[in-house]
Each structure stands twice: as C-alpha cells, then as structure tokens.
Enzyme design. Structure first.
Site, mmCIF file in Angstrom:
data_model
loop_
_atom_site.group_PDB
_atom_site.id
_atom_site.type_symbol
_atom_site.label_atom_id
_atom_site.label_comp_id
_atom_site.label_asym_id
_atom_site.label_seq_id
_atom_site.Cartn_x
_atom_site.Cartn_y
_atom_site.Cartn_z
ATOM 1 N N GLY A 201 0.828 -1.201 0.000
ATOM 2 C CA GLY A 201 0.000 0.000 0.000
ATOM 3 C C GLY A 201 0.857 1.243 0.000
ATOM 4 O O GLY A 201 1.941 1.275 -0.598
ATOM 5 N N GLU A 223 5.605 -3.268 0.939
ATOM 6 C CA GLU A 223 5.641 -3.020 -0.496
ATOM 7 C C GLU A 223 4.889 -1.721 -0.744
ATOM 8 O O GLU A 223 3.665 -1.699 -0.747
ATOM 9 C CB GLU A 223 4.994 -4.190 -1.254
ATOM 10 C CG GLU A 223 5.722 -5.505 -1.106
ATOM 11 C CD GLU A 223 7.110 -5.483 -1.715
ATOM 12 O OE1 GLU A 223 7.393 -4.599 -2.546
ATOM 13 O OE2 GLU A 223 7.930 -6.347 -1.360
ATOM 14 N N CYS A 257 1.588 0.324 -8.831
ATOM 15 C CA CYS A 257 2.643 0.891 -7.981
ATOM 16 C C CYS A 257 3.950 1.119 -8.727
ATOM 17 O O CYS A 257 4.768 1.934 -8.303
ATOM 18 C CB CYS A 257 2.880 -0.009 -6.764
ATOM 19 S SG CYS A 257 3.356 -1.696 -7.183
#
Length: 470
Positions: A201, A223, A257
């Site tokens: 997140g 992460e 991401c």
C-alpha cells in the site's frame, strides 16, 4: 461500466470486531499443532489456490470489472493469473526450497541451514490489484508452512466479497482465515501478535503498520510505491519507447505501484516523444478512450477528485478530459510541469503522465537522486553504457531497461522497494524466504574432542591461538 452503473452491495463486507482476537489465537493453536509443517499439507493448499483461480477466476474477474472497470485481459494477466503462475512454481520447487542447505567445510561439525515456518502471518492487500497482491504472498506463506490471516482491501468491496466467500471454500479454514472490513478491522488485526506482517500500500499506512509491529518486535515486509521515473535518452526509437511507456502507464488507468510516474526526456526529443505518446494512446484506446472496454476507471470518487486537482499542474498536451460520475480521467500527458508543482510532490497513481525536458542523462540522474528512492526506475537508451550508468548512479527497488513493468513478471527476480518505497522483497523463492526463518544447525560427533580446546589455557595455547588468528 460506469461508476453509477456498478452494482451496489447491500452490506459492505466486514468481519465482527470481537471475533478477530479469537481468530488469531485459533490459527496459532493450529500452527502449534504442527498441521502446516508437512509438505503434503503445503502442496494441498497450493493446489487449492490453483483450483480457486481455475474454477472461480471468471467470478473474480467480474468483481474486478465491477470495482475498477478492468479489461478482461488485464484482470487475468496482471492480477488473477499471477496467482496460478506463482502456485505452479512453488509446487515444482517446494522440495528443493525446503531441503536443508549444506554449508562449506567447518572442522568442528557438520553445518546446515534449515528453513522453518515463522508461525502466523498477516497479509494486508491493496485495492489496485486486489486478488494477486493478496494471494501471491499467500503462496509463499503456505509454501513455507505458515498459518495466515488475509485482509483484502475494503475499497474494492465486490472483489473482497468474492474472496471472503470463496477462500474458506477452497483453503484450510483451520490455518487460513480472511478478515474483511475497513480501518477498524485493520486496527484490530494490528493489535494482535503476528510472526510477520506483509503490507502492500502507501507509505502513510506503512508507517502505521510498522509502528504496530514494533510493539511485538514483529518483522515486516512493506511493499510501498513512490514516483517511479522514466528517463528517455536522445538516441532511442521513440515510437517503440512511447508504446512501451504508454502501455505501462495507462494499464489499470495508471493505478499500478510501478507505473511510470513521470518522464525525464532529452530536451531535443520532447515534442516528438509527446506526439508518439499520443499516437500510442490512440492506437490503444481509439478516438474516445471512455468508450473502449480496454481502459479502466479510477477506483472511486475520492481518488478521482484528488487526480482531477493534479491536472492543473501543467498543460494537457493529450487527454485531460474528466467525468466524475464515471470516475473517468482520460489518458493524459502533461507538458509545462514545474518540478515543484503539486503533481511532482506525490505519487500520482492515476492516468496522468508529466513530461519534463532535461539537458541530458546526467541532469536526469541528478533529478532522480534529489527525490526519494522509487520502487521502479525506467531508462530508455540505445547505449548500454548509458543504461548501466543510470543503474549504477541511482537507487530504486528495481530497474527495467528499454521497457516498463516487465521486470516484475520474472519470478526469479526479487520484487521490493528501498527506503521510502518499501523494505523486503518477494516473488518465487523470494516469497518463500520472506516467510521462513533460516535456522543455523551445527552437529558434532563424540569422537573428536581435543583437550586443547578447554581450560586451563596456559601461555602456549594462547600463543598458538594468537598466531593462528593474527
């Protein structure tokens, strides 16, 4: 499917708060019983994960389309399907991964490294790839012999509901549990003692997770993300580069991401690159990206409002259209973006791509080094020496040369961040290692037991040891 047309859930899925502490205790009793240690139990759960995807994959994809308007191909290839790939690899490699590792010669005994499971682990997943980023870490946790609590994101509530319903049907409920809900349920989970916490997140919540873990000295894998730069040198095939950049950026409407966050392009190629980006976007999504089934949506109104404000950070050379009712923002390329503008101060996490001209690769390197370490870095150059220069002079979680995204697809490569973009890594064997403790074991026999090892030492023994060690 427009935001207004997405089917509503009558009740947001959630787990009773008063059941969470007992759930964690129940899983710890299962782990202490030794149930999860045999390889056959691990294999059975890995096969069950494959069966879950095979038999319920279409249902999961439909939920992803309802939550994010994900194209079917993207949902399978970049989200649901990665679970099957990782589980199949773990099944093939499990015996080798768990085999004790012999070390080099040591005169006082036989040495080996034994991988043992950590215990009960917590996996907290985000909303952008809510299936893969929940179940891919689970593959490694199960392969290592752990019990696990899974927390899907409440933002993608339809996907959470399917996972909450199907996971207990396929996986061992005595060892693997799922907790649904939002902030309250997550806080209740973080109050429990786990043996590892795996969180994917943003950095703000990552700090909350790490603070909670510190109370129990629980190790964490974080992460996170950050502003992943894309450097474009002067000597590249811009048509190919633009297609690869546009694909990596606008997949899942930029909600990835490791999506290219911004471009630093040699000033002599800026205008041409923008033209080629426009051509690639048109090839991918047609005259009106809003109408194509191949373009996702921003996840909700709150994120749409946040991204809409960032559009004012520059001039929309391509795109710029926005529809809050549909949570739609067109694939957008911004020019005239100042380095201190709002869009350059935070991870964009949406379909907006700033293009900033630089005088050369050295200036691009300096620009990147002034910011926090990103999760990914992309360099496009026809010069291998230039690419290696960028790799050596910058720090990031991973690098992809003359491409985007694909470095995450190789399970032999560890995927993880550094600094603000995270800590720890996973994928393939690296996930198994993350959820294992490397226990050192030395075994001695009884025949070799020289007296000179023991007191009284005396001057001669001391001199011999000193001579040997100096």
């Amino acid at each position: 499917m427009s935001a207004a047309a997405r089917p509503a859930l009558s009740v947001v899925p959630s787990t009773p708060l008063d059941s969470i502490a007992g759930l964690a205790d129940r899983l710890r009793r299962t782990f202490d019983s030794g149930k999860t240690r045999p390889l056959e139990w691990r294999r059975s759960q890995l096969r069950a994960l494959k069966a879950l995807v095979r038999e319920r994959g279409d249902e999961l994809v439909e939920a992803l389309q309802a939550d994010l308007h994900k194209p079917t191909l993207e949902a399978w290839a970049a989200d649901v399907g990665q679970v099957t790939t990782e589980a199949a690899m773990a099944l093939r490699k499990l015996k080798g991964w768990t085999k004790p590792q012999r070390t080099g010669f040591f005169p006082l005994g036989r040495s080996r490294i034994v991988h043992e499971p950590l215990g009960v682990v917590l996996i907290i997943a985000p909303w952008n790839y809510p299936v893969g980023l929940l179940l891919t870490p689970l593959v490694g946790a199960v392969a290592a012999g752990n019990c696990a609590v899974l927390k899907p994101s409440e933002v993608t509530m339809r996907t959470s509901a399917v996972l909450g319903r199907r996971i207990p049907e396929y996986l061992d409920p005595e060892a693997i549990a799922i907790v649904e809900g939002g902030i309250d349920e997550t806080h209740a989970l973080l109050e429990q003692r786990f043996d590892h916490i795996f969180y994917t997140g943003n950095g703000r919540v990552g700090r909350v997770v790490m603070e909670a873990a510190a109370k129990h000295l629980t190790p964490v894998t974080l992460e996170l993300g950050g502003k992943s730069p894309c450097i474009v040198d002067h000597d590249v095939d811009l048509k190919v580069a633009a297609r690869r950049i546009a694909w990596g950026k606008f997949m899942n409407a930029g909600q990835t991401c490791i999506a290219p966050d911004y471009i630093l392009v040699h000033e002599s190629r800026e205008q041409e690159l923008v033209r080629e980006l426009g051509a690639a976007i048109h090839d991918f999504f047609g005259d009106d990206p809003k109408r194509t089934p191949d373009y996702a949506r921003v996840v909700n109104r709150r994120h749409h409002e946040r991204l809409s404000k960032l559009l004012a950070s520059g001039e929309a050379a391509i795109g710029g259209q926005s529809d809050p009712e549909d949570c739609y923002i067109a694939p957008t390329v911004l020019r005239g973006v100042a380095p201190d503008s709002p869009i350059m101060q935070e991870e964009i996490f949406g379909p907006i791509l700033p293009v900033l001209p630089v005088r050369g690769v050295d200036d691009a390197i300096e620009f990147v080094r002034r910011g926090e370490k990103p999760l990914a870095l992309y360099i496009f150059s026809s010069s291998e020496a230039t690419a290696e220069k960028v790799v050596g002079a910058t720090s990031s979680g991973g690098v992809c040369v003359n491409g985007t995204i694909f470095h995450i697809a190789n399970p032999a490569l560890p995927f993880g961040g550094v600094g603000e973009s995270g800590m720890g890594a996973y994928h393939g064997r690296h996930t198994f290692e993350t959820f294992s403790h490397k226990k050192s074991v030395l075994s001695r026999g009884f025949r070799f037991d020289p007296k000179w090892m023991y007191p009284p030492y005396g001057g001669l023994k001391t001199k011999l040891v000193q001579r040997f060690l100096k």
